[in-house]
Design an enzyme around this catalytic site. Sequence first.
Site, short mmCIF file in Angstrom:
data_model
loop_
_atom_site.label_atom_id
_atom_site.label_comp_id
_atom_site.label_asym_id
_atom_site.label_seq_id
_atom_site.Cartn_x
_atom_site.Cartn_y
_atom_site.Cartn_z
N ARG A 48 -12.46 -12.66 16.20
CA ARG A 48 -11.17 -13.01 16.56
C ARG A 48 -10.06 -12.05 16.32
O ARG A 48 -10.13 -11.63 16.27
CB ARG A 48 -10.40 -13.60 14.65
CG ARG A 48 -11.97 -14.52 13.63
CD ARG A 48 -11.59 -16.01 13.95
NE ARG A 48 -12.88 -16.87 13.15
CZ ARG A 48 -12.87 -17.31 11.93
NH1 ARG A 48 -12.25 -16.67 10.98
NH2 ARG A 48 -14.32 -18.10 11.76
N GLU A 108 -7.13 -11.63 15.75
CA GLU A 108 -6.08 -12.31 15.18
C GLU A 108 -4.86 -10.93 15.91
O GLU A 108 -4.78 -9.38 16.82
CB GLU A 108 -6.72 -11.40 14.15
CG GLU A 108 -7.80 -12.01 13.16
CD GLU A 108 -7.04 -13.26 12.67
OE1 GLU A 108 -6.28 -13.80 12.42
OE2 GLU A 108 -8.09 -13.72 12.20
N ARG A 148 -6.20 -9.17 5.02
CA ARG A 148 -7.94 -9.75 4.79
C ARG A 148 -8.32 -10.11 5.84
O ARG A 148 -8.52 -10.90 5.83
CB ARG A 148 -7.05 -10.33 3.80
CG ARG A 148 -5.96 -11.53 3.67
CD ARG A 148 -5.94 -12.52 2.74
NE ARG A 148 -6.62 -13.94 3.12
CZ ARG A 148 -7.04 -15.03 2.06
NH1 ARG A 148 -8.27 -13.70 1.37
NH2 ARG A 148 -7.34 -16.19 2.98
N HIS A 149 -8.03 -9.85 6.63
CA HIS A 149 -8.29 -10.82 8.54
C HIS A 149 -8.76 -9.07 8.71
O HIS A 149 -8.20 -8.40 8.91
CB HIS A 149 -7.28 -11.05 8.88
CG HIS A 149 -6.51 -12.11 8.48
ND1 HIS A 149 -5.61 -12.43 7.76
CD2 HIS A 149 -7.20 -13.31 8.97
CE1 HIS A 149 -5.64 -13.67 6.94
NE2 HIS A 149 -6.94 -14.51 7.74
N GLU A 154 -9.44 -17.19 -0.70
CA GLU A 154 -9.96 -18.17 0.07
C GLU A 154 -11.50 -17.07 0.57
O GLU A 154 -11.01 -16.52 1.35
CB GLU A 154 -9.53 -18.70 0.48
CG GLU A 154 -10.82 -19.80 1.62
CD GLU A 154 -10.77 -19.44 2.75
OE1 GLU A 154 -10.25 -19.60 3.60
OE2 GLU A 154 -12.22 -19.26 3.23
N SER A 157 -15.29 -21.32 3.24
CA SER A 157 -14.77 -23.27 3.75
C SER A 157 -16.04 -23.64 4.21
O SER A 157 -17.30 -23.06 4.83
CB SER A 157 -14.33 -22.25 4.97
OG SER A 157 -13.35 -23.50 4.82
N ARG A 170 -15.06 -9.38 2.88
CA ARG A 170 -14.56 -10.48 2.35
C ARG A 170 -15.00 -10.90 0.61
O ARG A 170 -14.45 -10.40 -0.55
CB ARG A 170 -13.92 -11.91 2.65
CG ARG A 170 -12.81 -12.17 2.32
CD ARG A 170 -11.80 -13.48 3.35
NE ARG A 170 -11.23 -12.80 4.40
CZ ARG A 170 -10.28 -14.02 4.67
NH1 ARG A 170 -10.64 -15.22 4.40
NH2 ARG A 170 -9.77 -14.19 5.84
#
Lengths: 485, 485
Positions: free
Chosen positions: A257, A259, A265-266, A408, A411, A459
């Site tokens: 990703r 980002e 958290r990423h 979270e 998902s 995570r």
Amino acid sequence: MDSGEERHGEGDYGDVVTMEAVRELQAGYTWADVASLESPAEGARVRVRGAAAAVRAVGRRVAFLVVRQGAATVQCVVAGGGGMARFAAGLSRESVVDVAGVVSRPREPVRGTTQQLVEIHVEKLHCLSRAVPNLPITVDDASRSEEDVARAKALVHVGQDKRLDYRVIDLRTAANQAIFRIQCQVENVFRQVLLSEGFVGIHTPKLIGGASEGGAAVFKLSYNGQPACLAQSPQLHKQMAICGGFGRVFEVGPVFRAEGSDTHRHLCEFTGLDAEMTLRDHYTELCDVVDKLFVAVFDHLNTACAAELEAIQRQYPFEPLKYSRTTLRLDYDQGIKMLQEAGVHVDAMGDLTTEAEKKLGELVRERYGTEFFMLCRYPSAVRPFYTMPCSDDPRYSCSFDVFVRGEEIISGAQRVHDPELLAAQATARGVDVGSIAAYVDAFRYGAPPHGGFGVGLERVVMLFCGLGNIRKTSLFPRDPKRLAP
Amino acid sequence: MDSGEERHGEGDYGDVVTMEAVRELQAGYTWADVASLESPAEGARVRVRGAAAAVRAVGRRVAFLVVRQGAATVQCVVAGGGGMARFAAGLSRESVVDVAGVVSRPREPVRGTTQQLVEIHVEKLHCLSRAVPNLPITVDDASRSEEDVARAKALVHVGQDKRLDYRVIDLRTAANQAIFRIQCQVENVFRQVLLSEGFVGIHTPKLIGGASEGGAAVFKLSYNGQPACLAQSPQLHKQMAICGGFGRVFEVGPVFRAEGSDTHRHLCEFTGLDAEMTLRDHYTELCDVVDKLFVAVFDHLNTACAAELEAIQRQYPFEPLKYSRTTLRLDYDQGIKMLQEAGVHVDAMGDLTTEAEKKLGELVRERYGTEFFMLCRYPSAVRPFYTMPCSDDPRYSCSFDVFVRGEEIISGAQRVHDPELLAAQATARGVDVGSIAAYVDAFRYGAPPHGGFGVGLERVVMLFCGLGNIRKTSLFPRDPKRLAP
């Protein structure tokens, strides 16, 4: 010259170049691991190889050497004075040494080593790799808790960036040795539970033609002249594997990703734990798998990894995760109601902010005594176009998120397997059906109802251990600024 | 109108949109897997969901439907005439159907299905997903052996490219169902053996700063403005994990090579099985691990995956791999001598060509009766600069390759852990030390002797099963031309 000077000849210590050479110099001693040094009998002649974690000379006649192997340490006593004690005292910390000697029981338990009831009386000492004398960070400094540093201002605080710059040293702390052993166990339980449930482990390509599903946050590259990108998720190919007749599949692999924003958290690259499966009657069959899976992971960590959790606790104190035998499932509506009753302003058909999620985590912990729960039946509007709407009310979707400590972590959803509905939902969301033709076409050759979920390995470890920063659970993290080491 | 017409009402068959709807329509039947349909008693009322693999109408009153789930198939009999038989006869092949009915024993074993002693007398039949009527390839055509196609010219031959274009259909063949289940097992045994030997599973970054170790065959990209590339091997980071105090590590993950040439054994993205470990006395400790590991993998496939191997055999006949309990190890010199005695011109200090490797494989099979062996002590000149030279003769190196059926499958070596020697060897090979400074510096903080090896997962399966083309063992292969699906 005293007897000690004579006891150790020149071949008994020194720098050596190859392990073949030291094997000859230390012939007659049996290899041992520091962690299991309590097994050999007192008087056993052993060899250990490890890092010189601490070096202390006592006068000119004795030197104490702490040798570290993984997270285990043992005291080695170089007595009798003479050249070997001086050689030992001159070793730079973190140098790799081979110690041959006799296993002994110290009069009092050794303090500051993991092996407290055993030490080695050194007879031979060779250095295979000298560390530079001035290390950029020391393992001791990197091992301190924030509390320790706050208490004694003279102690060096090693910041997160510096740790990562010198990750090769930072990884040697007891906490880091534990974190990555735990990470390995999480993955292993994930695999074992899914294999026992009839899932097949697969590997899908990370190099994808075109610009992928996700728009902006995608790494682009040229593939022998063709435009390509790195997969932001294995979802499309997992779904194709399901259409290819594999009833249940999982994958462990990197997810990319691009980002832009730095958060706790990423990451730009993380390890995805993904599963996809055919469904029989209802999307909550996915929740059943998640439930079994994560209770097994948490149970395993608490029982099989107690020593590792303790090592992490010492540097980064945390409360053990509260979870129940059967995971609590709430509908999105129920979550909204709990938040509203607590005075939090939330849109019943909109998405939850990170703060609202955090708050819901607190409310659930208070009411139900668990920090691990599922939130089901999200509004369709806040889920991707390929999410199956609920058959009884299409304003809601066959989807769920899973939360740990208010964040979270998973998902999941049933996917639309009908190509016409898929195209219609894409169009309704403003997605150009032409750009996703290959995806839609995969369902034109017979496609069973199916769904799946994805979890970030880093995570899971971060949240289970309450570590607060995902860089702590990635071996060599990649964030918007960091691409090295 | 006969009684059959009356027996099946309209709700008993038809197209349905959701699995929730069909659950109501087929209430009272118990879910069953096709593969285990012999377990329910005769007369049991079961439900199965699968693909309509074959549809055959017998007059207007009876239709036979073969339902496939994974590699398992069962015959379903739609009798009694009327609407349901017509509905069944009109199903396009590969459509996904829910069949509810009664388990029955046919008078004679059913031919052409995996379930031969059991069939289903259909009472309800619903279609959840219609396949397009004209499939681009059929599973039957894709399942034929080359021998079958050669024998009957009328049969359609499905070429490799077309298979891959429609991989979602191609994967449904019994051979492909078996290949990827075997691949999963190879990975699993690899992990389990290494875990039991004290290895820790890790994940290293695939996004690497700069232009990586390998020069030309590297995928380049921009990482938020910084030049980056995709890792061609996890070696550097595996070595850093060893320097970070993890004594033994392994990784399963994608490896990227921007290969220019199309061969039967190269992919631009494959799954690497990599291991790295500290060594005690000699680099052959790596060979010991490889030996234990691969004998365990081969044994497991032969015992636990017999049905899968048989399924592959039916489409792609191959001879079982010959290997011995303890893997043969030859020195490079011995290999050269065998080739020279057989009249093959080879340079004793040069590299082996692919043809010479193939020939050596034949000679070894003839003399030693094995198709799996290790070739050790390669000349230093043909190995990378970071390979440790032999302590008794630096013209040779602490390295090895492993061969299966005459093709290289594993490459391994002890690495140079001394930064000065590493820099000197790089310079001697014309490698700019400045460009590898970060790599060399990783060994300046104390580095133990260590080594490792790497294997391509797809290659293991290809060579064990004698499949002849690595695209057959990659779920969605990436080669110089192919980036889809």
